[in-house]
Design an enzyme around this catalytic site. Structure first.
Site, PDB file in Angstrom:
ATOM      1  CB  SER A 147      -0.872  -0.017   1.311  1.00  0.00           C
ATOM      2  OG  SER A 147      -1.603   1.090   1.447  1.00  0.00           O
ATOM      3  CE1 TYR A 160      -4.294  -2.230   5.351  1.00  0.00           C
ATOM      4  CE2 TYR A 160      -3.565  -0.178   4.047  1.00  0.00           C
ATOM      5  CZ  TYR A 160      -4.120  -1.294   4.024  1.00  0.00           C
ATOM      6  OH  TYR A 160      -4.299  -2.093   2.670  1.00  0.00           O
TER       7      TYR A 160
END
Length: 257
Positions: A147, A160
């Site tokens: 990501s 995350y």
């Protein structure tokens, strides 16, 4: 099309394959001639997704296995299943991931373990379990879904970001360690992609406009655009690329002030 730009004769294991990016990758691989081995937790969703691919792609070979890759016993069951299939596994796509959107001081140990088990530990162990299969093939590829939040600050919470940064670094380490085994390892780093997981955040008009304002291409990405990058990294056409991370972000990471 030249065979360097195809995946004929290859078997690809894709986690989190019942929806979103994972499903788009499975469909793209099927179109390119790969045998697709889909894994996700929900068997009903998997069955439906596999049927959709078989209907969409003439001659597609699609198999599925319901399992939670964050569970050690179920991870082993996946590879027992693959061994029984006698499919020459040559591609692993680690796509499974989760998030808990909390500020740092609001997080607890359970939150930490939940995100890290799914996003990092599962990727690490799935790669280790796949190693023997991929090495036997001799010209194999792992593609990890990271990501942009693993490369810069994004308002998705610290867990995350740190988990995806770990995935990117793991990809680099495995690329160097396993190159002599004929295994390439790369990652992709998506920005906001139109999936079920992002729908709630993007349904807020103000937040949506903020995202678009930071994206030079002025739109949200589609799962198929991530799948295309993953497919390239799995193809023979990318045979001299390893340890790299491709951002699929509409220019987000390159956007200054």
């Amino acid at each position: 099309m030249h065979k360097r730009w195809r995946l004929d004769g290859q078997a690809a294991l894709i986690t989190g394959a019942s929806a979103g990016i994972g499903l788009a990758v499975a469909r793209e691989f099927a179109r390119l001639g790969a045998e697709v081995l889909m894994v996700a937790r929900d068997e009903a969703l998997l069955a439906s997704a596999a049927a959709d691919i078989e209907e969409d792609v003439d001659g597609a070979v699609v198999r599925y296995f319901a399992a939670d890759v964050s569970d050690a016993e179920q991870r082993q069951e996946i590879f027992d299943w693959i061994a029984d299939l006698e499919s020459p596994l040559s591609i692993l796509v680690n796509n499974v991931g989760t998030n808990i959107r909390k500020a740092t001081l609001e997080l607890n140990q359970v939150d930490f373990a939940t995100v890290l088990d799914s996003n990092v530990h599962a990727v690490f162990e799935m790669s280790r379990l796949a190693h023997a299969f991929l090495k036997q093939h001799g010209s194999a590829s792992i593609v990890n879904i990271g990501s942009v939040s693993g490369l810069t600050h994004v308002r998705t919470g610290p867990l995350y970001g740190l988990s995806k940064a770990a995935v990117h670094q793991l990809s680099v380490n495995l690329a160097c360690e396993w190159a002599s085994d004929g295994i390439r390892v790369n990652s992709v780093a998506p920005w906001y992609i139109r999936t079920r997981r992002t729908s709630e955040a993007l349904s807020n008009p103000d937040y949506f406009e903020e995202v678009i304002s930071r994206t030079p291409m002025k739109r949200i990405g589609e799962p198929e655009e991530v799948a295309a990058a993953v497919a390239f990294l799995a193809m023979p056409a990318s045979s001299y690329i390893t340890g790299e991370c491709i951002a699929v972000d509409g220019g987000f990471l390159r956007y200054g002030f």
